[in-house]
Enzyme design. Structure first.
Site, PDB file in Angstrom:
ATOM      1  N   LYS A   1      -3.069   1.742  -7.376  1.00  0.00           N
ATOM      2  CA  LYS A   1      -3.178   0.478  -8.126  1.00  0.00           C
ATOM      3  C   LYS A   1      -4.350   0.488  -9.096  1.00  0.00           C
ATOM      4  CE  LYS A   1      -0.315  -2.500  -5.640  1.00  0.00           C
ATOM      5  NZ  LYS A   1      -0.044  -2.859  -4.280  1.00  0.00           N
TER       6      LYS A   1
ATOM      7  N   LYS B   1       8.652   4.495  -5.601  1.00  0.00           N
ATOM      8  CA  LYS B   1       8.985   3.560  -4.518  1.00  0.00           C
ATOM      9  C   LYS B   1       9.598   2.274  -5.086  1.00  0.00           C
ATOM     10  CE  LYS B   1       5.871   0.961  -2.511  1.00  0.00           C
ATOM     11  NZ  LYS B   1       4.810   0.312  -1.744  1.00  0.00           N
TER      12      LYS B   1
ATOM     13  N   LYS C   1       8.885  -4.237  -5.912  1.00  0.00           N
ATOM     14  CA  LYS C   1       8.743  -5.611  -6.417  1.00  0.00           C
ATOM     15  C   LYS C   1       8.405  -5.691  -7.903  1.00  0.00           C
ATOM     16  CE  LYS C   1       6.725  -7.561  -2.096  1.00  0.00           C
ATOM     17  NZ  LYS C   1       5.449  -7.936  -1.490  1.00  0.00           N
TER      18      LYS C   1
HETATM   19  P1  AMP Z   1       4.484  -5.288   0.809  1.00  0.00           P
HETATM   20  O1  AMP Z   1       5.568  -5.623  -0.127  1.00  0.00           O
HETATM   21  O2  AMP Z   1       3.580  -4.235   0.239  1.00  0.00           O
HETATM   22  O3  AMP Z   1       3.783  -6.469   1.386  1.00  0.00           O
HETATM   23  O4  AMP Z   1       5.186  -4.571   2.034  1.00  0.00           O
HETATM   24  C1  AMP Z   1       5.714  -5.240   3.143  1.00  0.00           C
HETATM   25  C2  AMP Z   1       6.335  -4.234   4.091  1.00  0.00           C
HETATM   26  O5  AMP Z   1       7.466  -3.611   3.466  1.00  0.00           O
HETATM   27  C3  AMP Z   1       5.392  -3.101   4.492  1.00  0.00           C
HETATM   28  O6  AMP Z   1       5.639  -2.777   5.846  1.00  0.00           O
HETATM   29  C4  AMP Z   1       5.818  -1.964   3.591  1.00  0.00           C
HETATM   30  O7  AMP Z   1       5.523  -0.710   4.153  1.00  0.00           O
HETATM   31  C5  AMP Z   1       7.320  -2.189   3.503  1.00  0.00           C
HETATM   32  N1  AMP Z   1       7.856  -1.633   2.250  1.00  0.00           N
HETATM   33  C6  AMP Z   1       7.501  -2.003   0.991  1.00  0.00           C
HETATM   34  N2  AMP Z   1       8.194  -1.301   0.075  1.00  0.00           N
HETATM   35  C7  AMP Z   1       9.006  -0.445   0.765  1.00  0.00           C
HETATM   36  C8  AMP Z   1       9.962   0.551   0.379  1.00  0.00           C
HETATM   37  N3  AMP Z   1      10.237   0.806  -0.897  1.00  0.00           N
HETATM   38  N4  AMP Z   1      10.606   1.229   1.370  1.00  0.00           N
HETATM   39  C9  AMP Z   1      10.354   0.972   2.677  1.00  0.00           C
HETATM   40  N5  AMP Z   1       9.458   0.047   3.099  1.00  0.00           N
HETATM   41  C10 AMP Z   1       8.787  -0.664   2.167  1.00  0.00           C
END
Ligand code: AMP
Ligand code: TRP
Length: 327
Positions: free
Chosen positions: A111, A194, A197
């Site tokens: 980031k 990846k 969002k």
């Molecule tokens: P975050 O959006 O960073 O708050 O992630 C929330 C949860 O979703 C965390 O456990 C991340 O590891 C999981 N996560 C986010 N993006 C992915 C992805 N592309 N594939 C698998 N898990 C994800």
């Protein structure tokens, strides 16, 4: 008994990656132990975000938690910011993590590596300290997360060992629980990245219209050749779709590949879209109902109360251990 804890930060619209890597599995822990699932809203402030958007994302995650099958009778669902003990524990624990180790965190590097130091907020640098506090505040031994969060949980483990070595057996050693299928779902438009969002074309958002989801899957980037096989190196696009299909059907991507050995890419993608929609359409309907009913509000209120009760016990233990006067 197991203590299970996880959270999602309300920084954007949740994706199919969040769903497969994290959300979908939370409910499976409900009968294994005591589960705490929260909305990591303080973490969402680590990068600039519009206040109204943050509030709306937080409401959405609460509704998604309930729509995913989390039962508030079994699972404590709450907002991080409504449990002040997170910030209080962080004020103590941040002293046991070091600049060197925080600088090595992949998420921080991803980031911020292209940013000037004068533009990097202290919060994003210190992120793993707050995350460790989230976990340790509930004596959690299991932390279900996607692969990208494992490094942060490992750092929390280092912190526990360091702290306990100095003060005795105070904190519980947590372990990341990573799903076997779909720990890292990739972008549909660029399978080397990846799903995260931030890419409207390559990300499937849980709130996307079913027709939009189908269209995104049908136009997912595929690879040269025409055979459907699981080969992450040479066929990253097809392999990602096989992983998504496998996650929907609870089979491995290799097993999924066997079902499509004679299929063309187009027909295979149609089946992937069907499998995703079969699961997401009823999920979206549940989400809609929960959001309209407003029932999530009382869930969050009661959840925060329960969370504060548990958190204050561990916070007191830590305060005492480090020498804060508590008489
Ligand atoms: P975050 O959006 O960073 O708050 O992630 C929330 C949860 O979703 C965390 O456990 C991340 O590891 C999981 N996560 C986010 N993006 C992915 C992805 N592309 N594939 C698998 N898990 C994800
Ligand atoms: N850092 C996690 C993410 O970006 C969210 C999170 C914050 C979390 N605190 C946590 C996850 C504690 C598990 C446990 O996905």
């Amino acid at each position: 008994m197991d203590r299970i804890l996880s959270g999602i930060k309300p920084t954007g619209s949740l994706t199919l990656g969040n769903y497969i890597g994290a959300l979908k599995h939370f409910k499976d822990f409900q009968d294994q132990g005591e589960v705490f699932i929260f909305i990591a809203d303080l973490h969402a402030l680590t990068l600039p975000i519009d206040p109204e958007v943050l509030r709306e994302n937080s409401r959405d995650i609460a509704c998604f938690y309930l729509a995913s099958g989390l039962d508030p009778k079994k699972t404590t669902i709450f907002l991080q910011s409504q449990v002040p003990q997170h910030a209080e524990l962080n004020a103590i624990l941040q002293n046991y993590l070091y600049m060197g180790e925080l600088k090595r965190m992949t998420q921080f590097k991803d980031k911020c590596s292209k940013m000037n130091d004068s533009a990097i907020g202290l919060g994003i640098f210190a992120y793993p300290s707050l995350m460790a506090s989230d976990i340790l505040l509930y004596d959690a031994n299991k932390v279900p997360v996607g692969e990208d969060q494992v490094q942060h949980v490992e750092l929390a483990r280092d912190l526990v060992n360091r702290f306990n070595h100095r003060y005795g057996d105070i904190l519980t050693l947590p372990k990341a629980e990573v799903t076997k299928i779909g720990k890292r779902i990739m972008s549909l438009s660029d399978p080397s990245k990846k799903m995260s969002k931030s890419d409207p074309k390559g990300d499937i958002f849980l709130k996307d219209d079913p027709a939009v989801i189908r269209k995104k899957i049908m136009s997912a980037k595929t690879d040269s050749g025409s055979e459907v096989s699981y080969d992450v190196e040479n066929k990253p696009g097809i392999s990602n779709l096989l992983t998504i299909y496998g996650a929907m059907k609870d089979i491995s991507p290799e097993e999924a590949a066997k079902l499509f050995t004679n299929s063309r890419y187009g027909d295979f993608k149609k089946e992937v879209a069907n499998a995703v929609l079969e699961e997401l359409i009823p999920f979206q309907e549940r989400y809609q109902k929960i959001k309209e009913s407003g029932e999530y509000l009382s869930v969050l209120k009661e959840g925060a109360q329960k969370a504060r009760d548990v958190a204050s016990v561990i916070l007191k233990k830590v305060q005492h251990a480090v020498g804060l006067l508590d008489e």
